[in-house]
Design a protein around this motif. Sequence first.
Motif, PDB file in Angstrom:
ATOM      1  N   GLU A  52       4.931  16.596  -0.597  1.00  0.00           N
ATOM      2  CA  GLU A  52       5.076  15.293   0.064  1.00  0.00           C
ATOM      3  C   GLU A  52       4.726  14.147  -0.881  1.00  0.00           C
ATOM      4  O   GLU A  52       5.325  13.070  -0.813  1.00  0.00           O
ATOM      5  N   ARG A  89       6.992  10.900  -1.529  1.00  0.00           N
ATOM      6  CA  ARG A  89       6.490   9.539  -1.368  1.00  0.00           C
ATOM      7  C   ARG A  89       6.653   8.759  -2.668  1.00  0.00           C
ATOM      8  O   ARG A  89       7.053   7.590  -2.666  1.00  0.00           O
ATOM      9  N   TYR A 115      10.205   7.541  -3.213  1.00  0.00           N
ATOM     10  CA  TYR A 115      10.503   6.335  -2.448  1.00  0.00           C
ATOM     11  C   TYR A 115       9.892   5.101  -3.115  1.00  0.00           C
ATOM     12  O   TYR A 115      10.564   4.078  -3.296  1.00  0.00           O
ATOM     13  N   ASP A 148      -1.002   6.154  -3.264  1.00  0.00           N
ATOM     14  CA  ASP A 148       0.311   5.686  -3.705  1.00  0.00           C
ATOM     15  C   ASP A 148       0.453   5.817  -5.221  1.00  0.00           C
ATOM     16  O   ASP A 148       1.510   6.228  -5.724  1.00  0.00           O
TER      17      ASP A 148
END
Length: 277
Positions: free
Chosen positions: A155, A159, A162, A252
């Motif tokens: 995942e 992420r 993106y 992030d």
Amino acid sequence: MASGDAGRGERIFWAGGCTSCHARPKAEGDARLELAGGLQLKTPFGTFTAPNISSHPEDGIGSWSVDDFANAMLRGVSPEGRHYYPSFPYTSYTRMEPQDVADLFAFMKTLPAVEGKTDGHELSFPYNLRRGIGLWKLAYMRQEPIISLPDNAPEAVRRGRYLVEVPGHCGECHTPRLFTGGPRLDQWLAGGRALEGEGTVPNITPHEDGLADWSETDIAYYLESGFTPDFDSVGGAMVAVQQNMAQLPDEDRQAIAAYLKAVPARANGYKRANGEQ
């Protein structure tokens, strides 16, 4: 378009690096949140000037609706129905999640309204004609991810894809371009000549020309602190980008790092087979 949440929108704001182009040149501290525009990008096509996108109702985008903002971000179209030049990186933003767009708009409405319109673009013929931009969009705007990932990809990598490919628009600088100005997707993130015509933008793929010797931790720490594994510090246009990345939550930055280590390794995009261009 749904209503947005300014708290979530701040995260997208920093991921998208809005201040890098739209704050006044050399702005520091809280002044980076005054989106008065004025930065000039000198390219082979002419000089593009970043506009005022503050919440000022006349000089900025304070009179826009959330749908106006979404059309600009996702379609590259102004409230008057005109095509924006792709110096505004809507070719990346076009795949943003609608909720992220609404959240970003909500946050931007909380920022100061700044008076003053910026100068217009200075482009030579035929680039000063917007009619051809629609055809350019058909060629280069896409809804599919640049890099395909396996179904079992972590995942964090998804992420990171993106964040890098869409709001972060990293490929706009780190991918070499065709003579038309479109990106060479077969050389995704392999670095290239700076749009301004002088210098190069580094390769950030896991190739020996790029980040092969950097771990995911090294990349994430660089985005947070501005220091490389060799204790060098960030420089040039990347200073503003790193300052934006430092505002993101650590997960992030870790996701961005995971994606950059997962993309195909490419030799420097500004090299030909017989050496540099």
